[in-house]
Structure formats: structure tokens, C-alpha cells
Design a protein around this motif. Structure first.
Motif, PDB file in Angstrom:
ATOM      1  N   GLU A  34      87.390  37.548  34.573  1.00  0.00           N
ATOM      2  CA  GLU A  34      88.410  38.358  35.246  1.00  0.00           C
ATOM      3  C   GLU A  34      89.812  37.844  34.911  1.00  0.00           C
ATOM      4  O   GLU A  34      90.721  38.629  34.647  1.00  0.00           O
ATOM      5  N   SER A  36      90.669  36.261  32.257  1.00  0.00           N
ATOM      6  CA  SER A  36      90.886  36.619  30.851  1.00  0.00           C
ATOM      7  C   SER A  36      91.348  38.067  30.728  1.00  0.00           C
ATOM      8  O   SER A  36      92.285  38.381  29.982  1.00  0.00           O
ATOM      9  N   ARG A  37      90.683  38.980  31.444  1.00  0.00           N
ATOM     10  CA  ARG A  37      91.074  40.395  31.422  1.00  0.00           C
ATOM     11  C   ARG A  37      92.492  40.572  31.974  1.00  0.00           C
ATOM     12  O   ARG A  37      93.302  41.308  31.420  1.00  0.00           O
ATOM     13  N   THR A  38      92.786  39.869  33.056  1.00  0.00           N
ATOM     14  CA  THR A  38      94.113  39.964  33.663  1.00  0.00           C
ATOM     15  C   THR A  38      95.186  39.471  32.689  1.00  0.00           C
ATOM     16  O   THR A  38      96.228  40.113  32.535  1.00  0.00           O
ATOM     17  N   ALA A  39      94.940  38.351  32.034  1.00  0.00           N
ATOM     18  CA  ALA A  39      95.906  37.809  31.072  1.00  0.00           C
ATOM     19  C   ALA A  39      96.093  38.774  29.901  1.00  0.00           C
ATOM     20  O   ALA A  39      97.214  38.994  29.446  1.00  0.00           O
ATOM     21  N   ARG A  40      95.007  39.360  29.416  1.00  0.00           N
ATOM     22  CA  ARG A  40      95.091  40.313  28.308  1.00  0.00           C
ATOM     23  C   ARG A  40      95.894  41.542  28.722  1.00  0.00           C
ATOM     24  O   ARG A  40      96.772  41.998  27.998  1.00  0.00           O
ATOM     25  N   ASP A  41      95.610  42.057  29.918  1.00  0.00           N
ATOM     26  CA  ASP A  41      96.345  43.227  30.413  1.00  0.00           C
ATOM     27  C   ASP A  41      97.826  42.908  30.606  1.00  0.00           C
ATOM     28  O   ASP A  41      98.689  43.714  30.267  1.00  0.00           O
ATOM     29  N   TYR A  42      98.117  41.722  31.136  1.00  0.00           N
ATOM     30  CA  TYR A  42      99.510  41.320  31.330  1.00  0.00           C
ATOM     31  C   TYR A  42     100.216  41.234  29.977  1.00  0.00           C
ATOM     32  O   TYR A  42     101.338  41.701  29.827  1.00  0.00           O
ATOM     33  N   GLY A  43      99.546  40.621  29.008  1.00  0.00           N
ATOM     34  CA  GLY A  43     100.132  40.497  27.678  1.00  0.00           C
ATOM     35  C   GLY A  43     100.399  41.854  27.049  1.00  0.00           C
ATOM     36  O   GLY A  43     101.448  42.072  26.444  1.00  0.00           O
ATOM     37  N   ALA A  44      99.469  42.770  27.191  1.00  0.00           N
ATOM     38  CA  ALA A  44      99.649  44.109  26.628  1.00  0.00           C
ATOM     39  C   ALA A  44     100.805  44.829  27.312  1.00  0.00           C
ATOM     40  O   ALA A  44     101.655  45.430  26.653  1.00  0.00           O
ATOM     41  N   THR A  45     100.859  44.738  28.634  1.00  0.00           N
ATOM     42  CA  THR A  45     101.937  45.381  29.385  1.00  0.00           C
ATOM     43  C   THR A  45     103.286  44.773  29.013  1.00  0.00           C
ATOM     44  O   THR A  45     104.258  45.489  28.788  1.00  0.00           O
TER      45      THR A  45
END
Length: 111
Positions: A34, A36-45
Motif C-alpha cells: 500500500e 508503495s502504491r501511495t508513493a507511486r501515485d504521489y510521484g505521478a501526481t
């Protein structure tokens, strides 16, 4: 290598503790996924926001450059008109200035 045989103890505490550890490891794995997903989403945003800001800055700079070029063009045309007016008013003086500039240019080119 570790063996797949269950640990045993006379009081039965070791298998219960192993089961608790396995449960905690599963929870940690889920939390890590979770995170990891949050960090990836934050990075994309964040990347999208930075791209938008860069695009806005590029557009603003292009607009400012166009305005500056227009102002420079207007000033050049004004100066050109002023020079033309002076030459028409005093053609002999203009001819003398042009001859002097040509003479200086010739001297500089010789060197």
C-alpha cells in the motif's frame, strides 16, 4: 537452508508464535504494498503538476518574448523614422556623417 518442518515445543508456544509472526509478516507486506502504491501515485501526481507548471512557464515566457520583440520592433521603426527625418532636414550633414563613418570603417579595416 531452513527446513519446512514445524517447530515443536512441549508447551505448544512455538507454533503459536510462528503463526503470529507469519500473520505480522503478511500485514507488513500488505502495508508495504500500500505504501508503495501511495508513493507511486504521489510521484505521478507530482510529476503531472510539475509538467503543468513547466508548460505554463513556457507559455508565459513565449508571451513575454513576443511582447519584448514587438516593443523592440516599434522602437527600431521610431528610430528609423527619426533618422530619416533628420536626413531629409539636413542632407549635407547626413552625407558628412556617412562619409566620416565610412572613413573610420576603412581605417579600422586596414589594421
Amino acid at each position: 537452508m531452513a527446513s519446512a518442518q514445524p517447530l515443536s515445543n512441549s508447551n505448544g508456544k512455538v507454533p503459536a508464535e510462528v503463526a503470529k509472526l507469519e500473520e505480522q509478516i503478511e500485514k507488513l507486506s500488505a502495508e508495504l504494498a500500500e505504501l508503495s502504491r501511495t508513493a507511486r501515485d504521489y510521484g505521478a501526481t507530482r510529476g503531472e503538476k510539475l509538467a503543468e507548471q513547466a508548460q505554463e512557464l513556457r507559455a508565459e515566457l513565449a508571451d513575454r518574448s513576443a511582447k519584448a520583440a514587438e516593443i523592440a520592433r516599434e522602437r527600431f521603426l521610431d528610430a528609423e523614422g527619426a533618422v530619416e527625418d533628420r536626413v531629409r532636414a539636413n542632407p549635407m550633414a547626413a552625407l558628412g556623417v556617412a562619409a566620416g563613418v565610412g572613413f573610420l570603417a576603412a581605417l579600422l579595416m586596414k589594421r
